[in-house]
Design a protein around this motif. Structure first.
Motif, PDB file in Angstrom:
ATOM      1  N   TRP A  42     -12.009   3.586 -10.349  1.00 49.45           N
ATOM      2  CA  TRP A  42     -11.181   4.066 -11.355  1.00 49.45           C
ATOM      3  C   TRP A  42     -11.834   3.853 -12.737  1.00 49.45           C
ATOM      4  O   TRP A  42     -12.489   2.971 -12.777  1.00 49.45           O
ATOM      5  CB  TRP A  42      -9.975   3.202 -11.399  1.00 49.45           C
ATOM      6  CG  TRP A  42      -9.230   3.045 -10.003  1.00 49.45           C
ATOM      7  CD1 TRP A  42      -9.329   2.092  -9.020  1.00 49.45           C
ATOM      8  CD2 TRP A  42      -8.244   3.737  -9.418  1.00 49.45           C
ATOM      9  NE1 TRP A  42      -8.541   2.281  -7.991  1.00 49.45           N
ATOM     10  CE2 TRP A  42      -7.724   3.464  -8.238  1.00 49.45           C
ATOM     11  CE3 TRP A  42      -7.407   4.962 -10.124  1.00 49.45           C
ATOM     12  CZ2 TRP A  42      -6.903   3.655  -7.520  1.00 49.45           C
ATOM     13  CZ3 TRP A  42      -6.292   5.409  -9.210  1.00 49.45           C
ATOM     14  CH2 TRP A  42      -6.029   5.022  -7.661  1.00 49.45           C
ATOM     15  N   HIS A  96     -10.363   3.209  -3.891  1.00 49.06           N
ATOM     16  CA  HIS A  96     -10.733   4.217  -4.746  1.00 49.06           C
ATOM     17  C   HIS A  96     -11.382   3.805  -6.014  1.00 49.06           C
ATOM     18  O   HIS A  96     -11.498   2.751  -6.140  1.00 49.06           O
ATOM     19  CB  HIS A  96      -9.289   4.795  -5.477  1.00 49.06           C
ATOM     20  CG  HIS A  96      -8.464   5.469  -4.238  1.00 49.06           C
ATOM     21  ND1 HIS A  96      -8.563   6.747  -4.110  1.00 49.06           N
ATOM     22  CD2 HIS A  96      -7.591   4.799  -3.573  1.00 49.06           C
ATOM     23  CE1 HIS A  96      -7.630   6.898  -3.225  1.00 49.06           C
ATOM     24  NE2 HIS A  96      -7.043   5.712  -2.802  1.00 49.06           N
ATOM     25  N   GLY A 105      -8.704  -0.865  -3.999  1.00 48.46           N
ATOM     26  CA  GLY A 105      -8.018  -0.462  -3.349  1.00 48.46           C
ATOM     27  C   GLY A 105      -8.107   0.799  -2.745  1.00 48.46           C
ATOM     28  O   GLY A 105      -7.565   1.726  -2.187  1.00 48.46           O
ATOM     29  N   SER A 112       0.925  -0.971  -0.104  1.00 44.56           N
ATOM     30  CA  SER A 112       0.047  -0.241  -0.137  1.00 44.56           C
ATOM     31  C   SER A 112       0.918   1.294   0.185  1.00 44.56           C
ATOM     32  O   SER A 112       2.095   1.141   0.284  1.00 44.56           O
ATOM     33  CB  SER A 112      -0.919   0.025   1.191  1.00 44.56           C
ATOM     34  OG  SER A 112       0.025  -0.002   2.308  1.00 44.56           O
ATOM     35  N   ILE A 146      -2.515  -1.285  -3.114  1.00 40.96           N
ATOM     36  CA  ILE A 146      -2.071  -1.502  -4.093  1.00 40.96           C
ATOM     37  C   ILE A 146      -2.135  -2.918  -4.538  1.00 40.96           C
ATOM     38  O   ILE A 146      -2.493  -3.252  -5.669  1.00 40.96           O
ATOM     39  CB  ILE A 146      -0.667  -1.124  -4.522  1.00 40.96           C
ATOM     40  CG1 ILE A 146      -0.314   0.202  -4.407  1.00 40.96           C
ATOM     41  CG2 ILE A 146      -0.117  -1.684  -5.986  1.00 40.96           C
ATOM     42  CD1 ILE A 146       0.991   1.036  -4.573  1.00 40.96           C
ATOM     43  N   VAL A 191      -3.711   4.178  -1.060  1.00 40.00           N
ATOM     44  CA  VAL A 191      -4.232   3.303  -2.211  1.00 40.00           C
ATOM     45  C   VAL A 191      -3.535   1.794  -1.656  1.00 40.00           C
ATOM     46  O   VAL A 191      -2.453   1.827  -1.239  1.00 40.00           O
ATOM     47  CB  VAL A 191      -3.324   3.533  -3.317  1.00 40.00           C
ATOM     48  CG1 VAL A 191      -3.903   2.511  -4.500  1.00 40.00           C
ATOM     49  CG2 VAL A 191      -3.761   4.995  -4.002  1.00 40.00           C
ATOM     50  N   VAL A 232      -3.663   9.502  -9.744  1.00 41.21           N
ATOM     51  CA  VAL A 232      -4.731  10.090  -8.636  1.00 41.21           C
ATOM     52  C   VAL A 232      -4.984  11.271  -9.113  1.00 41.21           C
ATOM     53  O   VAL A 232      -6.054  11.740  -8.455  1.00 41.21           O
ATOM     54  CB  VAL A 232      -3.991  10.078  -7.478  1.00 41.21           C
ATOM     55  CG1 VAL A 232      -3.596   8.643  -6.845  1.00 41.21           C
ATOM     56  CG2 VAL A 232      -2.600  10.645  -7.388  1.00 41.21           C
ATOM     57  N   LEU A 287      -1.425   3.929 -12.063  1.00 41.16           N
ATOM     58  CA  LEU A 287      -2.514   4.541 -11.205  1.00 41.16           C
ATOM     59  C   LEU A 287      -2.509   6.114 -10.951  1.00 41.16           C
ATOM     60  O   LEU A 287      -1.795   6.632 -10.212  1.00 41.16           O
ATOM     61  CB  LEU A 287      -2.488   3.924  -9.663  1.00 41.16           C
ATOM     62  CG  LEU A 287      -2.138   2.510  -9.399  1.00 41.16           C
ATOM     63  CD1 LEU A 287      -1.926   2.375  -8.034  1.00 41.16           C
ATOM     64  CD2 LEU A 287      -3.203   1.644 -10.012  1.00 41.16           C
ATOM     65  N   ARG A 307      -8.222   7.688 -11.605  1.00 47.21           N
ATOM     66  CA  ARG A 307      -9.189   7.791 -10.504  1.00 47.21           C
ATOM     67  C   ARG A 307     -10.417   8.558 -11.252  1.00 47.21           C
ATOM     68  O   ARG A 307     -10.092   9.626 -11.720  1.00 47.21           O
ATOM     69  CB  ARG A 307      -8.476   8.604  -9.239  1.00 47.21           C
ATOM     70  CG  ARG A 307      -9.158   8.718  -8.266  1.00 47.21           C
ATOM     71  CD  ARG A 307      -8.424   9.290  -6.788  1.00 47.21           C
ATOM     72  NE  ARG A 307      -9.133   9.027  -5.781  1.00 47.21           N
ATOM     73  CZ  ARG A 307     -10.200   9.853  -5.216  1.00 47.21           C
ATOM     74  NH1 ARG A 307     -10.542  11.050  -5.865  1.00 47.21           N
ATOM     75  NH2 ARG A 307     -10.684   9.513  -4.126  1.00 47.21           N
TER      76      ARG A 307
END
Length: 237
Positions: free
Chosen positions: A162, A160, A158, A107, A190, A188, A139, A137, A179
């Motif tokens: 997406w 969030h 995770g 993470s 991961i 996050v 953000v 990823l 995101r």
């Protein structure tokens, strides 16, 4: 998005150091003296278990300088022209070197201050050790920037939500998680994302994860813009 034949980290290590001659960027560093700074194209250092890279890898780039108070608190001043194509990916890298199934956790927590103008994304860039797969990823993002490949729908993973894209840059597969709304701080998880790619979508096998990078993929920042990583930590293994 520009094609990349090597990971950004690999490029930084293999390419010769090339000073850009920029001198104005360091004035944008915090008032407290940074423990390290560089305006070299491939400037890099190791701090507190992380590697920092200035990493100006794209064509048509302008000036860029990186500074660091620690391995987890650093920033960049960048003045790249208002033209298309990614100019740089200044980043902080944590080496993992474990297979997905052997990871008990992975993470990261991020806190950034980014400009409201320019064209860029703030992103994690995760590589397997063979550089066959790149997991991005995003953000946050500003300006006319977008991921490689075609839409694969949306997913919540995770911590969030997406929009997912899958494609190739000619050298490796690229899986991009964008995101659904911009964020300047958060955590996050991961590992569930890696397992979703491996187990649910079967887009890759039990790859050994080499590096988790975090930084700013800058397309344009005309006039000079500041990108600050207030804090970024990667944990697990």
């Amino acid at each position: 998005m520009a094609s990349r034949t090597l990971s950004r980290a690999t490029k930084a290590l293999l390419a010769p150091a090339l000073a850009l001659g920029a001198t104005v960027g360091l004035a944008s560093a915090p008032a407290s003296a940074a423990v390290w700074n560089s305006c070299d194209q491939w400037g890099n250092t190791n701090l507190n278990g992380y590697t920092l890279y200035n990493n100006i890898w794209g064509s048509g780039a302008g000036s860029q300088c990186i500074w660091a108070n620690s391995g987890t608190n650093w920033g960049v001043w960048a003045n790249h022209p208002n033209t298309g194509g990614i100019k740089s990916y200044p980043n902080q890298t944590k080496a993992i070197n474990k297979s997905i199934t052997s990871l008990g956790s992975l993470s990261s927590s991020y806190n950034v201050s980014v400009p409201s103008s320019g064209a860029y994304n703030t992103s994690y860039d995760i590589w397997d050790t063979d550089h066959d797969y790149e997991i991005m990823l995003w953000v946050n993002k500003t300006g006319p920037v977008g991921p490689i490949g075609s839409s694969q729908g949306s997913v919540s993973l995770g911590g969030h939500s997406w929009n997912v894209f899958k494609g190739t840059n000619g050298a490796n597969e690229v899986f991009s998680f964008i995101r659904t709304s911009n964020s300047s701080s958060g955590t996050v998880n991961i590992l569930p994302i890696l397992k979703w790619i491996k187990d649910t979508k079967k887009w890759m096998g039990n790859e050994t994860i080499g590096d988790v990078q975090f930084g700013y993929e800058v397309t344009s920042s005309s006039g000079g813009l500041n990108f600050t990583t207030n804090n970024l930590t990667v944990s697990g293994g």
